[in-house]
Design a protein around this motif. Structure first.
Motif: not given
Ligand SMILES: Nc1nc2c(c(=O)[nH]1)N[C@H]1C(S)=C(S)[C@@H](COP(=O)(O)OP(=O)(O)OC[C@H]3O[C@@H](n4cnc5c(N)ncnc54)[C@H](O)[C@@H]3O)O[C@H]1N2
Ligand code: MOO
Length: 404
Positions: A381-404
Motif C-alpha cells: 500500500l503506497v503512502r505518498h510523502p506528507n499524505a494526510p491521515e487516511a480514514k477507513r474507506g479512503d481510496l489507496a494506491e496499491i502495488i499487487p504482489l501476485d507473481g512475486f
C-alpha cells in the motif's frame, strides 16, 4: 535524498535495450520480442465451416438438396456445389466452391442422398471467412512484447517458427555480510541464513533476466571490491549500503572506478538504496534488510530489466502513465493511517473483497526484517510523502504482489 520517481527515472535512463538472439518457437515463451512478428498465412487460410452439417447455396431457398460429397477437415472437396446440391461438411472443413451457407446436422432430415430443412436453418454466419482471425503479413505481436502463453498459440497459428528476442540480461547478485551463511550451512555465532538472494534470483528470472550468484562476501573492503570482476549487465549488492562502520559498499567501491549516481531515497523501507556505475557496469546497492531489498527490487530492479529488454511501457495508476516497471492499482483502506512524513511508504497489506470492492488492510507488523509478513501480503500500500491521515474507506494506491 531524492524521490522514488526521480530514482526510477535515473535508473531507467542508465539502461538501453541489449543485443538480440534468434530463438525457435518452442523457446519463445516469456521472452521479449526485439522486432514485430508477422503472420505467414491467413488464419483461417480458407473459408471454413464452424459447424458439422451441410454446405448449401442460400439462393436455393427451402427446396430439398442432393448431397454430392463430403468435406472432413483437411480434405477439401474437389468440385462445385450447383443449384439444388449440398455437400456434407465438418467443423474446420473448407467451404466448397458454389456454397455460401451451412445448415447444422441437427436441423436436417436426411433420406438417402436427399436432405430437407426449414429455411431459417440456413446460416451464412456458420462460415469463418479466410483471414477472419488474422491475415497474412499482419503484425501478430509487436516489438517489446513479452510473449505470454496465449501469444505462443497465436505465433504457432501464424506458422511462425522463430523470432528475434532480447538476450536475457545477466544480473549478478552479491550478498554482503560477515553474519551470512548459505541456508543449510553451519551457522556462525551471531549468524543468519542469507535469504534475500533467493527471492531476488526468482524475481530476476520471472522478469526475464538471467541471475548469477556472486556468492556471500564478508564485510571487508577487499572482498567487496571483487564485485568489480562480475561479468554482468547489472550488479546488485545486498546489504552494506547504510551508515554503520561495517556498511562498506561505497568505501570498497571507492578503490575501483566507481561513480556514484545517487545514495538514499525518500522511501520506507529502502532508504539506503544506492546506484552508480562500476566502469561500464551499473551497480544497484540494495539495503540489507530483506523486505527493504525485495521492495526496492520491485520498484527499481524490475524497471532496469524492462529497460534492458525494451519491453512495452506499463500503464500505471488510474490517472497517469509512467515507466515504473510495476502496475499500481487502487483499493479501499481497511483501517486508519496517521499522516505520513516526507518518505514514501510501502506498507505490506492484505487484500479482501467486500461490497463489490477491493479493500487493503496494512499489517500491524511492518518491520523490514519480517519476511513472513512480506510472503503473506497481497499488496504494497503506497503512502505518498506528507499524505494526510487516511480514514477507513479512503481510496489507496496499491502495488499487487501476485507473481512475486
Ligand atoms: N544509524 C542508522 N542505522 C541504520 C539506518 C540509518 O539510516 N541510520 N538505516 C537502517 C535501514 S532503513 C536499513 S534498510 C538498514 C540497511 O543497512 P545495510 O544496507 O547496511 O544492511 P546491513 O547492515 O548489511 O544489513 C541489515 C540487516 O539485514 C540483514 N541482511 C543483510 N543481507 C542479508 C541477506 N542477504 N539475507 C538476509 N538478511 C540479510 C543483516 O543481517 C542485518 O540484520 O540499516 C538500518 N540501520
Ligand atoms: O530503509 Mo530500511 O529499508 O527502512 O529497513
Amino acid at each position: 535524498m531524492i524521490s522514488v520517481e526521480e530514482a526510477q527515472a535515473r535508473i531507467t535512463a542508465a539502461f538501453s535495450p541489449i543485443d538480440t538472439e534468434t530463438m525457435d518457437l518452442g523457446h519463445l515463451a516469456a521472452r521479449v520480442l526485439a522486432e514485430d512478428v508477422r503472420a505467414r498465412y491467413d488464419q483461417p487460410p480458407f473459408a471454413a465451416s464452424a459447424m458439422d452439417g451441410y454446405a448449401v447455396r442460400l439462393s436455393d431457398g427451402d427446396q430439398p438438396r442432393q448431397v454430392i460429397g463430403s468435406v472432413p477437415a483437411g480434405h477439401p472437396f474437389i468440385g462445385y456445389v450447383g443449384p439444388g446440391e449440398a455437400v456434407r461438411i465438418f467443423t474446420g472443413g473448407a467451404l466448397p466452391d458454389g456454397a455460401d451457407a451451412i445448415v447444422i446436422q441437427e436441423d436436417v432430415r436426411r433420406d438417402g442422398d436427399m436432405i430437407r430443412f426449414d429455411p431459417h436453418a440456413i446460416r451464412a454466419d456458420y462460415i469463418r471467412p479466410a483471414g477472419l482471425d488474422f491475415e497474412k503479413d499482419a503484425v501478430l505481436l509487436e516489438a517489446g512484447k513479452r510473449i505470454s502463453a496465449r501469444d505462443m498459440a497465436l505465433l504457432a497459428a501464424g506458422d511462425v517458427t522463430h523470432a528475434k528476442v532480447r538476450r536475457r540480461p545477466r544480473v549478478a547478485i552479491a550478498s554482503i555480510g560477515d553474519e551470512l551463511s548459505a541456508p543449510g550451512a553451519p551457522r556462525k555465532p551471531g549468524g543468519i541464513a542469507a535469504s534475500t538472494g533467493y527471492g531476488l534470483t526468482a524475481m530476476i528470472t520471472a522478469w526475464g533476466g538471467a541471475p548469477c550468484d556472486f556468492g556471500i562476501l564478508p564485510d571487508t573492503v577487499q572482498e567487496i571490491a571483487t564485485i568489480a570482476d562480475a561479468k554482468a549487465e547489472l550488479v546488485v549488492t545486498l546489504g552494506g549500503a547504510s551508515v554503520g562502520d561495517h556498511d562498506l559498499v561505497q568505501k570498497a567501491l571507492g578503490s575501483t572506478d566507481f561513480a556514484l549516481d545517487f545514495w538514499k531515497v525518500a522511501m520506507r523501507p529502502g532508504k539506503p538504496l544506492l546506484f552508480g556505475r562500476l566502469g561500464n557496469t551499473p551497480i544497484l546497492g540494495l539495503p540489507g534488510n530483506p523486505v527493504s531489498a525485495l521492495v526496492c527490487a520491485i520498484l527499481f530492479l524490475r524497471p532496469a530489466i524492462d529497460a534492458m529488454l525494451g519491453t512495452q511501457q506499463h500503464t500505471c495508476s488510474l490517472s497517469q502513465k509512467f515507466k515504473c516497471g510495476c502496475h499500481t492499482s487502487h483499493a479501499r483502506l481497511k483501517g486508519e493511517l496517521p499522516a505520513n512524513d516526507s518518505r514514501q511508504s510501502y506498507l505490506r497489506a492484505r487484500l479482501s473483497h467486500e461490497g463489490g470492492e477491493v479493500w487493503a488492510e496494512p499489517y500491524l507488523a511492518q518491520d523490514s526484517s519480517m519476511l513472513s509478513v512480506l510472503a503473506e501480503a497481497d499488496a504494497l500500500l503506497v503512502r505518498h510523502p506528507n499524505a494526510p491521515e487516511a480514514k477507513r474507506g479512503d481510496l489507496a494506491e496499491i502495488i499487487p504482489l501476485d507473481g512475486f
